[in-house]
Every structure is written in structure tokens, then in C-alpha cells.
Design an enzyme around this catalytic site. Structure first.
Site, short mmCIF file in Angstrom:
data_model
loop_
_atom_site.label_atom_id
_atom_site.label_comp_id
_atom_site.label_asym_id
_atom_site.label_seq_id
_atom_site.Cartn_x
_atom_site.Cartn_y
_atom_site.Cartn_z
N LYS A 285 4.74 0.85 10.17
CA LYS A 285 4.80 2.09 9.39
C LYS A 285 4.30 3.26 10.22
O LYS A 285 4.83 4.36 10.14
CB LYS A 285 3.92 1.97 8.14
CG LYS A 285 4.59 1.31 6.96
CD LYS A 285 3.70 1.48 5.72
CE LYS A 285 3.92 0.37 4.72
NZ LYS A 285 2.96 0.42 3.61
N ARG B 50 6.12 -12.87 9.50
CA ARG B 50 6.85 -11.67 9.12
C ARG B 50 8.15 -11.57 9.89
O ARG B 50 8.37 -12.26 10.89
CB ARG B 50 5.99 -10.43 9.35
CG ARG B 50 5.65 -10.21 10.82
CD ARG B 50 4.58 -9.16 10.97
NE ARG B 50 4.87 -8.01 10.14
CZ ARG B 50 3.93 -7.15 9.72
NH1 ARG B 50 2.69 -7.32 10.07
NH2 ARG B 50 4.25 -6.12 8.99
N GLU C 148 0.87 -1.17 0.00
CA GLU C 148 0.00 0.00 0.00
C GLU C 148 0.91 1.22 0.00
O GLU C 148 1.83 1.30 0.82
CB GLU C 148 -0.88 0.03 1.26
CG GLU C 148 -1.83 1.21 1.22
CD GLU C 148 -2.59 1.45 2.52
OE1 GLU C 148 -2.24 0.82 3.54
OE2 GLU C 148 -3.53 2.27 2.51
#
Length: 666
Positions: free
Chosen positions: A276, A266, A35
RNA sequence: UGGCCUAUGGUGUAACUGGCAACACAUUGGUUUUUGGUACCAAAGAGUCUAGGUUCGAUCCCUAGUGGGCCAACCA
């Protein structure tokens, strides 16, 4: 070249299985779907490495798809940064695509779903909907609009699209099951009204599709074979499949491939945050200078810090791919960058904490240009000339008036080598009023053949070039700043993560260009920062060299600690261990094990052994070992008791012949 | 009062789908060295979360337990 059979990770196993089950290799297709709402960080490189790595491995296309369905957060700046970072890592995407490219297709499919009674317009407040949704442990209930007529749904949805409603008035949701144990299946939202300008579609749309509706269908449109994402999307898979199966009915002819979503754990790095949102906060609060601050775990930060694409790719390879939560130690990342730079970075000399050294028997006006090897690891790197004169700077830490012979550096009365130059001997020191050393006086000899223990780096004072050196420490003082429920990660920011040093570097560096990487010998790897100008050199310390001397240093204080003798494992533990594998090993090794057990048994007390009598029947090996040990104890005078007799008689009835034989022997 | 995922040296990942648990980082010694770097050699470190089961044999398959993680945004 014999392809070394590297073991496959679980995703590669899945692909191999699909391939053997008839999936054609040329149908393989992957994607990386960021994104564009922030910068890529080291965590993303794992996802990038997996998908692009698979593309390279199978020679399959990998799409770069921007998941741009939320115009409130997304910007062109991020699109550009993401493309730059992926390119820098050395990966090539087959197609640059955008979820927004599919808005019209998605819309048409949504209309189909409504017609099929699989989606409806809900007109409640988000609070009311949340209420009805239940909780993870409690089922939801159907809302009042769930059974609206198809015609009304169609009409409402079209008017949503036409901008007739404000944000929050209506949404479109899939009609699945409000009682489903997986909350994502409780009539998930497909579209919401958002009257925002989109960085690509402008004001064309005022309804935007949600992630679950967009993502899987984008995979499907692109005919992605394997859609790889991180573990937190595991619960989404059911929904991914639900949407996919319905849409497949509408498009199976032109789009025959049904993508498979698979999830991996992850990356987490110690002393680092990966969110983020939190990284953005560091930028906004001015804790760091920007997304590309060399302390940031962003790709742009690592790049500016001096990391190479190669080192990061190697890091990702070594980290591996699996499904369990993990925390990788930063030392692995550091190892990877040292490994790379060691082979490629030219060696130069720089002094970060200078003290003046005067060679008293070297002529005052003399200067020599001495040859210096550029990189001992690279025979093609050649050499350069560096100036030498009567006065040089050396590192303050490289001199002590007196020190033990563990100290290989300069001290009074002993010799040391100046790298690429002569051997010098410490003679005396000059101190100021506070007792601070201002000059070290020494003499030199031109006999450079002789062996000395230490070698120092140096820079001729007359020729030295001033440079700013930025030395970094970890940004957080906590191993997992992210993971404290009661404390905010900002509390763990290291106040001393940046140290600015006025250093002297050798003159060959005056023309060093931004981004160039060097090894400052004996200090570490440094690169020229973006802030450097022709007038002012600025270096970042990428990473230090491994320093086994630094590890020795703190020792003197702790010397008094009683030396913990290498604790030998208790004999009974070793016996248990030998026993465990006893029945599985070949006969020869069995005999060896038995001999060892017999020997160890001499050191075993009855109290040690007694608990093993209760060993599960299944663990025959352990029981055999126990039996053998018991034999030794009995021989040494241990009296038989009920426990012992019960243990032996139970063993006599066992199926295992070895155990029976050992029991009979007693 | 649920669903799903997961558990192997200090860390991470393997173990060809059941056969003496391996590799890398980290650690500790040593050799070489004009970088206390590099390279090389070596050592130490787990018996695979627990309890059952299937099997001649289980890290691997089954069951239960325990620990960890994820799931209740008109975010992705």
C-alpha cells in the site's frame, strides 16, 4: 448434480477436522479485517476470496471489520472505497464492524489484566525500550518499571486514558517474558497515547490499542471461529493466543468460542507491487493518475481497466491457497479476464492504426448496411447492422505489398475477406513522396462463399467515429520491482506504460456507456473509460487477444540459429528413472520396465554406470536397474573388476528378492 | 548468533493423510472457424531440495543438512 470432490486446501482441511471433532457447523464464522489506510488491491482479493469463499462454502457469516486503531493513518475515504470494492467483487458481509466499537471492552479487559498483574505501565523512551528488547538472536532484559505496583499501574493507566499525559510519556504493555525467543512476546505494547482525531470515535479517546491487543480480542468478541491472515503474522500467533487465553478467563461464559488464527501465503504477482505504501507513492508522485488508474493493481484500477468481478474471483480460485511463498504470473490473470470477456463481450470493429482502402469497383455513392453478429459465443446476443462503403479504414499492419504465404492478410494480387462484408483483392498502392502508403486500391467480389485465408476488420471512413484509445503496458519493466535490496522500485517504472491512440470505431459505438466492455475484433478487449463524454469516446484496452501470429513474427531474424534437435535424454537417466519406481509397480509393469532397461542398456557405457554402484542400499529399485544394465554390459564384453564384484556381492546379501535374483543371474 | 514457517514440471496448486505424481496457466503441434480469437484433439515437460532413518512400500512420517521467507515500529 454430483458435487465434484474438489481437493481441499489446508485451511479447509483444518475446518473439516474441527467439524469432525465436534465443532458445530453453525458456529463457523469468518472475518475480513482491512485497515482503512489505503485502497484494496489484487493481493487483498486473495484474503477476501478465502474468508468470503469459506463463508459461501459453509454458509457461514463473514464480518467486514475495519481495523481502525491508528487514527494517524486512517480515513473515511478508505472505508468507503473498501466497501465499494468488496461489494463490486460480489461478496456480502454479515456485519459491518469496527475495532473502534470495542475500545471500551478492550479498555476494561486491559484494566483486569493490570489487576491480575499481567500488564504494566512503562514510562521509558521508546529508544530505551528498544534497547531492552534485545534482538532476534539476543534475549531482552527487564525494564525498570516492570514491577510497578498494581495500584500505581491502575492509576497511571486511568490517567493515560484521561488525557493527563502527552504522547510518548507512558505506554501500557503486557507482562510476558523479556527473554522469550519470540520477540513479540517480550512485553508487547498494548496501548499508546495518541492525541489524534479518529474518523469514528472523534476525540473520545486519547489512548489507542495496538494491533495485537485489538485484533485477536475483536475476533473473540465477534466469536470468529477461524481467523485467517497472511504468513507474516505467524509469529504473532503466540501472542494472539496469550491474550485470548487470559481474556477468556474474564468472558468465557458469554463468549465461549476461542478463535483460531491460521496463516496462508500472500499473493505476489509478477511485474507488480502490492505494498500500500508503494502504491501510495505512485499516486503521490503522479506516476499514475490515481488509485484507480487502469495500470494500478488496485481493485478500483482493475475495475476501471475493464476487469470483471467474475474474472478476479476465478483468478483467486486458480491461484490456490498454501503456505509457501509464491509469484503468480500475470498471464494467469490475463487468461481469466479473456476467458470471461470472450463469453460476454459484444464484438465490434475498430481500427487503431488506420490506412485508407479504396474499393475501386464499388460505386462511389453507394452504401450498404450489413448484418453483423454480436457475439458468436452467445446465441442470444443477436446482431446489428454496420455501414459499408467504397472507402474503409483497415489496420496498417494488415497490408503488405508482398509477403510470404504465412502472411494471411492483404497483399497485392491476393484475396482476403472483409469481416461481415465482401472479399477483396489487392490491386495497387498509392504512396506519398516519402514512400509512405497513403491508399490501398482493391477490387471486390460479391461471392462471399469462397474460401480465403484471411479476414480483416475495417470501418467505413464515411461512418467512422473517432475515439481515444488508451493502450497500457505493464507499469514495471522488472519482474519483481519490489525485491531488489540495492535498487528502489521506482527505478523500474516503465516510462511507456500508457499509449494514447486516435482510433476509428464503428458507429454503433456512439452510444456506448461508461464501463461497457467490447471485443474489438482481432485486437482485444476494451471498455469505455470513466473519462468518456457524449462528445468524446474514450476506451481502455483491458487485454489483447491471444496472438499466435505475433509469436511467429520475430522468427525470420533468428532463423539462422542451428535447430536444437530435441535432446533425447541419456539412456542412463531413463534407466535410473525406471529403476526408482521399479519395486513399487505391479509385476506386469515391472516386466515392461525390465525389457526397456535391457534395450536402453545397450547404449550405456561402463563409465555411465559405474557411479550407480554407490547407490544407497535403501534405493533397491535403482540398484536392480543398475544390476540389469550391468548384466547387459557384461554380456557385451565388459570385464569384471573389483567395483563390479563388490556391487554384485553386496546385492546377493540384500533382503530384496528381486535384487538377489538379478544378482544371481550374473 | 536464537525462534518460527517453507521446499513437488517454467509458474501455481493437488495427490482421499504411506500404494504407478494429477489439474490449471504457460509452451509446442494439429482439427474446426467470416476474429492468426474461441472450441476441440494431441504432445512435451517433474519423479517430489540433499543425506540418512522407519516401512514390503515414503511427495507424505522422523532426524540432520542446504536453499528461501518471516520476526528487533508507541504500524497493521
Amino acid at each position: 448434480m454430483s458435487e465434484e470432490t474438489k481437493s481441499l486446501n489446508f485451511i479447509e482441511h483444518i475446518i473439516e477436522e474441527d467439524l469432525t471433532n465436534g465443532l458445530s457447523k453453525d458456529k463457523l464464522r469468518f472475518r475480513f479485517p482491512p485497515e482503512p489506510n489505503g485502497y484494496l488491491h489484487i493481493g487483498h482479493t486473495k484474503a477476501i476470496g478465502i474468508s468470503f469463499g469459506l463463508g459461501e462454502k459453509y454458509n457461514a457469516p463473514v464480518n467486514l471489520r475495519f481495523d481502525d486503531t491508528n487514527p494517524a493513518k486512517e480515513e473515511q475515504e478508505y472505508v468507503d472505497a473498501i466497501k465499494r470494492d468488496i461489494k463490486w467483487l460480489g461478496y456480502e458481509w454479515a456485519n459491518e464492524l469496527y475495532s473502534s466499537d470495542y475500545f471500551i471492552t478492550l479498555y476494561n479487559w486491559a484494566v483486569q489484566l493490570i489487576k491480575d498483574g499481567k500488564a504494566y505501565v512503562d514510562s521509558q523512551s521508546s529508544e530505551a525500550m528498544a534497547q531492552q528488547k534485545g534482538t532476534p538472536t539476543q534475549p531482552g532484559v527487564d525494564g525498570p518499571y516492570r514491577n510497578r505496583s498494581i495500584d500505581e499501574n491502575l492509576d497511571l493507566f486511568e490517567r493515560m486514558k484521561n488525557g493527563e499525559f502527552d504522547e510518548g510519556e507512558h505506554i501500557l504493555r503486557a507482562k510476558i517474558d523479556m527473554q522469550h525467543p519470540n520477540m513479540l512476546m517480550r512485553d508487547p505494547i498494548m496501548y499508546r497515547v495518541l492525541k489524534k482525531h479518529h474518523h469514528r470515535t472523534g476525540n473520545d479517546w486519547c489512548i489507542y490499542p495496538m494491533y495485537d491487543w485489538t485484533h485477536g480480542e475483536s475476533d473473540y468478541i465477534e466469536q470468529i471461529s477461524h481467523s485467517l491472515c497472511s504468513l507474516e503474522f505467524k509469529p504473532h500467533r503466540a501472542l494472539y493466543d496469550w491474550f485470548k487465553e487470559h481474556v477468556y478467563e474474564y468472558a468465557s461464559e458469554s463468549l465461549p468460542m476461542q478463535p483460531k488464527q491460521r496463516e496462508f501465503a500472500r499473493l505476489n504477482l509478477s511485474y507488480t507491487i502490492m505494498s500500500k505504501r508503494k502504491l501510495l507513492k505512485l499516486v503521490q508522485d503522479g506516476v499514475v493518475s490515481g488509485w484507480d488508474d487502469p495500470r494500478m493493481p488496485t481493485i478500483s484500477g482493475l475495475r476501471r481497466r475493464g476487469y470483471t468481478p467474475n474474472s478476479i474471483r476465478h483468478f483467486i480460485e486458480r491461484v490456490g491457497v498454501a503456505k509457501r511463498e509464491n509469484v503468480i504470473d500475470v498471464s494467469l490473470l490475463e487468461f481469466c479476464i479473456r476467458e470471461d470477456l470472450n463469453k460476454t463481450a459484444p464484438r465490434v470493429m475498430a481500427v487503431l492504426d488506420p490506412v485508407k482502402l479504396i474499393i475501386t469497383n464499388y460505386p462511389e455513392d453507394k452504401e450498404e448496411w450489413l448484418e453483423a453478429e454480436n457475439n458468436p459465443e452467445d446465441s442470444t446476443a443477436g446482431s446489428r447492422e454496420i455501414p459499408f462503403s467504397r472507402e474503409v479504414y483497415i489496420e496498417r499492419a494488415d497490408f503488405k505489398e508482398e509477403a510470404s504465404n504465412k502472411f494471411f492478410r492483404l497483399k497485392l494480387g491476393s484475396e482476403v475477406r472483409l469481416k461481415n462484408a465482401y472479399i477483396i483483392k489487392g490491386e495497387n498502392v498509392v504512396k506519398n513522396a516519402e514512400g509512405h502508403i497513403t491508399e490501398i486500391h482493391c477490387t471486390y467480389t460479391t461471392d462471399t462463399e469462397k474460401k480465403v485465408k484471411g479476414t480483416l476488420h475495417w470501418v467505413s471512413t464515411k461512418h467512422a467515429v473517432k475515439a481515444e484509445v488508451r493502450e497500457y503496458d505493464r507499469l514495471f519493466i522488472d519482474e519483481a520491482p519490489d525485491s531488489h535490496q540495492d535498487k528502489d522500485f521506482m527505478e523500474f517504472v516503465n516510462p511507456n506504460s500508457l499509449k494514447i491512440i486516435d482510433a476509428f470505431v464503428e458507429p454503433s459505438l456512439v452510444n456506448a456507456k461508461i464501463g461497457e466492455r467490447f471485443q474489438f475484433q482481432r485486437l482485444g478487449y476494451f471498455n469505455v473509460d470513466d473519462d468518456a463524454t457524449p462528445e468524446q469516446l474514450v476506451f481502455n484496452k483491458t487485454v489483447g487477444l491471444r496472438d499466435s501470429w505475433a509469436k511467429l513474427k520475430p522468427k525470420p531474424q533468428q532463423q539462422n540459429k542451428p535447430q536444437q534437435p530435441q535432446q533425447k535424454r541419456p539412456a542412463i537417466e531413463v534407466i535410473k528413472q525406471l529403476g526408482k519406481k521399479y519395486t513399487n509397480v505391479p509385476e506386469a509393469k515391472q516386466e515392461k520396465s525390465k525389457a526397456e532397461i535391457l534395450k536402453l542398456a545397450e547404449a550405456v557405457s561402463y563409465d555411465d554406470l559405474q557411479p550407480l554402484f554407490n547407490t544407497a542400499a535403501k534405493k533397491v529399485g535403482t540398484r536392480i536397474a543398475t544390476m540389469i544394465t550391468l548384466g547387459v554390459l557384461l554380456k557385451n564384453g565388459q570385464e569384471r573388476n573389483d567395483d563390479i564384484n563388490a556391487f554384485i556381492s553386496k546385492a546377493l546379501d540384500d533382503k530384496n528378492e528381486l535384487l538377489v535374483a538379478e544378482a544371481k543371474a550374473l
